[in-house]
Design an enzyme around this catalytic site. Sequence first.
Site, short mmCIF file in Angstrom:
data_model
loop_
_atom_site.label_atom_id
_atom_site.label_comp_id
_atom_site.label_asym_id
_atom_site.label_seq_id
_atom_site.Cartn_x
_atom_site.Cartn_y
_atom_site.Cartn_z
N LYS A 12 0.83 -1.23 0.00
CA LYS A 12 0.00 0.00 0.00
C LYS A 12 0.85 1.26 0.00
O LYS A 12 2.05 1.23 0.31
CB LYS A 12 -0.92 0.01 1.22
CG LYS A 12 -0.18 -0.10 2.58
CD LYS A 12 0.33 1.17 3.18
CE LYS A 12 1.72 1.10 3.66
NZ LYS A 12 2.24 1.69 4.79
N SER A 142 7.91 -11.97 -1.68
CA SER A 142 7.24 -10.68 -1.82
C SER A 142 7.88 -9.86 -2.94
O SER A 142 9.10 -9.88 -3.12
CB SER A 142 7.35 -9.93 -0.49
OG SER A 142 6.51 -8.82 -0.50
N GLY A 147 10.53 -3.50 4.77
CA GLY A 147 10.93 -2.42 5.68
C GLY A 147 11.16 -1.10 4.96
O GLY A 147 12.06 -0.35 5.30
N ALA A 148 10.32 -0.78 3.96
CA ALA A 148 10.53 0.44 3.19
C ALA A 148 9.30 1.34 3.16
O ALA A 148 9.26 2.31 2.41
CB ALA A 148 10.96 0.09 1.76
N GLY A 149 8.28 1.02 3.95
CA GLY A 149 7.11 1.90 4.03
C GLY A 149 5.97 1.53 3.10
O GLY A 149 4.97 2.24 3.04
N LEU A 150 6.10 0.42 2.37
CA LEU A 150 5.03 0.03 1.45
C LEU A 150 4.16 -1.10 2.01
O LEU A 150 3.48 -1.80 1.27
CB LEU A 150 5.61 -0.37 0.08
CG LEU A 150 6.41 0.72 -0.64
CD1 LEU A 150 6.85 0.25 -2.03
CD2 LEU A 150 5.59 2.02 -0.77
N GLY A 151 4.25 -1.30 3.33
CA GLY A 151 3.33 -2.24 3.98
C GLY A 151 3.68 -3.71 3.76
O GLY A 151 2.78 -4.55 3.73
N SER A 153 4.96 -5.68 5.90
CA SER A 153 4.59 -6.45 7.10
C SER A 153 3.09 -6.77 7.09
O SER A 153 2.69 -7.85 7.49
CB SER A 153 4.95 -5.68 8.37
OG SER A 153 4.25 -4.46 8.43
N ASP A 220 -2.84 -0.54 7.43
CA ASP A 220 -2.09 -1.30 6.42
C ASP A 220 -2.72 -2.66 6.14
O ASP A 220 -2.92 -3.04 4.99
CB ASP A 220 -0.63 -1.50 6.87
CG ASP A 220 0.18 -0.23 6.81
OD1 ASP A 220 -0.41 0.83 6.54
OD2 ASP A 220 1.41 -0.30 7.03
N1 LIG Z 1 8.60 -11.13 2.47
C1 LIG Z 1 8.79 -11.17 3.79
N2 LIG Z 1 9.37 -12.24 4.36
C2 LIG Z 1 9.55 -12.27 5.70
N3 LIG Z 1 9.22 -11.28 6.55
C3 LIG Z 1 8.65 -10.20 6.04
C4 LIG Z 1 8.41 -10.08 4.64
N4 LIG Z 1 7.84 -8.88 4.42
C5 LIG Z 1 7.72 -8.29 5.64
N5 LIG Z 1 8.21 -9.07 6.61
C6 LIG Z 1 8.24 -8.73 8.06
O1 LIG Z 1 7.91 -7.35 8.19
C7 LIG Z 1 9.04 -6.58 8.70
C8 LIG Z 1 9.10 -5.21 8.04
O2 LIG Z 1 7.97 -4.47 8.47
P1 LIG Z 1 7.96 -2.90 8.69
O3 LIG Z 1 9.12 -2.47 9.51
O4 LIG Z 1 6.62 -2.59 9.17
O5 LIG Z 1 8.16 -2.30 7.22
P2 LIG Z 1 7.12 -2.23 6.00
O6 LIG Z 1 5.84 -2.81 6.44
O7 LIG Z 1 7.02 -0.77 5.71
O8 LIG Z 1 7.78 -2.94 4.86
C9 LIG Z 1 10.24 -7.48 8.39
O9 LIG Z 1 11.35 -7.20 9.22
C10 LIG Z 1 9.66 -8.86 8.64
O10 LIG Z 1 9.53 -9.13 10.02
C1 LIG Z 2 3.43 4.79 10.63
C2 LIG Z 2 2.16 4.01 10.29
O1 LIG Z 2 1.09 4.95 10.19
C3 LIG Z 2 2.30 3.32 8.93
C4 LIG Z 2 3.42 2.34 8.84
O2 LIG Z 2 3.52 1.77 7.55
P1 LIG Z 2 4.82 0.92 7.11
O3 LIG Z 2 4.95 -0.23 8.07
O4 LIG Z 2 5.99 1.82 7.17
O5 LIG Z 2 4.54 0.42 5.72
C5 LIG Z 2 1.87 3.02 11.41
C6 LIG Z 2 0.47 2.42 11.39
O6 LIG Z 2 -0.46 3.08 10.91
O7 LIG Z 2 0.32 1.32 11.91
MG LIG Z 3 4.78 -2.35 8.25
#
Ligand SMILES: Nc1ncnc2c1ncn2[C@@H]1O[C@H](COP(=O)(O)OP(=O)(O)O)[C@@H](O)[C@H]1O
Ligand SMILES: C[C@@](O)(CCOP(=O)(O)O)CC(=O)O
Ligand SMILES: [Mg+2]
Length: 412
Positions: A12, A142, A147-151, A153, A220
Site C-alpha cells: 500500500k 514478496s 521495511g521500506a514503508g510500502l506495507g 509487514s 495497512d
Molecule cells: N517477504 C517477507 N518475508 C519475511 N518477513 C517479512 C516479509 N515482508 C515483511 N516481513 C516482516 O515485516 C518486517 C518489516 O515491516 P515494517 O518495519 O513494518 O516495514 P514495511 O511494512 O514498511 O515494509 C520485516 O522485518 C519482517 O519481520
Molecule cells: C506509521 C504508520 O502509520 C504506517 C506504517 O507503515 P509501514 O509499516 O511503514 O509500511 C503506522 C500504522 O499506521 O500502523
Molecule cells: Mg509495516
Amino acid sequence: MTTDIVVSAPGKVILHGEHSVVYGKVAVASSLNLRCFVHAAISKDGDVTLDLPDVNICRKWSVASLENNLLPRLELCHDSHGHPSPPTEKSLHRLKQFAEIDTEESESRHLAIISFLYLYCYIGQRSKEQSGLPPIHVRMISQLPVGAGLGSSAAFSVCLAAVLLQLTGQATPSVHPEEQGDSNSAKGAVWKWSLDDLLLINKWAFLGEKIIHGHPSGIDNSVSTLGGAIRFQNKQITTVEKMPSIKILLTNTNVPRSTKTLVAYVKNKHDKFPEVMGPVLQAMEGLAERSIKVYGHMFDRPDKWQGYSQLEELIDINQQLLNTIGVGHSSLDRVVKLTARQALHSKLTGAGGGGCAYTLLRPDTPDEKIQAACKDLEEAGFDCWVTNVGAVGVYYHSNPDSDASLPERLLE
Ligand SMILES: Nc1ncnc2c1ncn2[C@@H]1O[C@H](COP(=O)(O)OP(=O)(O)O)[C@@H](O)[C@H]1O
Ligand SMILES: C[C@@](O)(CCOP(=O)(O)O)CC(=O)O
Ligand SMILES: [Mg+2]
C-alpha cells in the site's frame, strides 16, 4: 482439508495520515500493484517449515514439539470484545525461547518468525482438537521491498492469516463465475472470500501486525485485505468510492528503517509534548479529509485537472508536518528536492525515517520530465518506478501451476 494453497496480498501507499492514524486520526491509503505471495502445502515429512527467502530465514519444527512444547505454554486469550489478543510478555518470551531468538535481540525480521508461530498455534488450535496441528510447508515471496514503508509487514500478515484460516477450514473462498476473465486466474474464474471471511482475515492479520509493529493503527492490513482505496479511522474502514486513477512515481531511498522504532519515537514525543504534537497530528487529519474531497471532485470531473494543484499543496504541507514530528530523513529531503527540479511534489509514505516516498504525476506530466526525475533519483542511489494506485486485495490463486502472475521461485 485443503492441502495446497496459494494466496497473495498487496502492499500500500499511505496517501495522507501516516503516524497520525495511530492516534485515531483519519488517514487515506490505497493498495499497490506489488504483492506478497504465500504458498502453503501439507508437508509429507510431518514437520512445519517456514521458508522466508526475502529475509534469509528458513526454520523447521516437528508438529510434536509445537504441540507439546509451545502450544500448551502460550497464554492464548481473547479480549473483552472476543478478539484474539497479542502475546503476553510471558508468551512472547516463550515464543522467542522456542524459536531460539535471542530475547534481548529485536531484529525486525525475526519478528516474522514469532508472528508465524503465534498465528499458527492460535489459529491451528481449532484443528488440533480434531486432527492435531497441521504439518505445513509455508513459503513466502514478496515483490515489496521489506521495511521500506510500502506495507510489506501487513501483506505478510494478511497472507499468513488467509492461508492459516483456509487450511483449518475457518475461511473458504468460493468461485464467482460472473467475473470470468480476471488475469490473475488461468482459467478465468475468480475466487473470493465473503466479506465476513475478509474481516476475519483482517482481524488475525492485525494481530500479526501487532507483533511486528508494536502499536499499529490497522490501516495497512485493512487496505491489503480489502484492496482499493480506504478512509480509515479507529479501525473503521470506509471504501473511497470516488477514487480517480492516480499515477505516482515511487522512490525507494534504500535507507533501512523499522516501523516499530519510528512509531515508538513519535509516541515518546507525543507523551512529552502532547500540546504540541496533538495539533500537528490533527492537521494531518485535515489533510487526509481534504484530499478525499479533492479525489471526489476529480473523480466526478476527470476532464478538470485543478484538483492536482490542490493535491500537490497538500503533499507539500504533509511532508513538512512529517518532518516536524521527526520522521523525515535527509534521503527523503533529497527526493523532494530532486523531484522539485521537474516541478513535481513528493512526500514520504509509511513510517518514514528512510524507506519510500511518492511523487504525484499529473496525466499531462511529460514523459521527459518523469525520465529526468528518475535519472536524478537513480544517480542519488535510489530506486524508482512509475505505477498507478489501486489493486485487488487479498486473493486466492486457484490454479497456481498455470498462473503467470506468481513469482517463479514460489512453488519450488
Ligand atoms: N517477504 C517477507 N518475508 C519475511 N518477513 C517479512 C516479509 N515482508 C515483511 N516481513 C516482516 O515485516 C518486517 C518489516 O515491516 P515494517 O518495519 O513494518 O516495514 P514495511 O511494512 O514498511 O515494509 C520485516 O522485518 C519482517 O519481520
Ligand atoms: C506509521 C504508520 O502509520 C504506517 C506504517 O507503515 P509501514 O509499516 O511503514 O509500511 C503506522 C500504522 O499506521 O500502523
Ligand atoms: Mg509495516
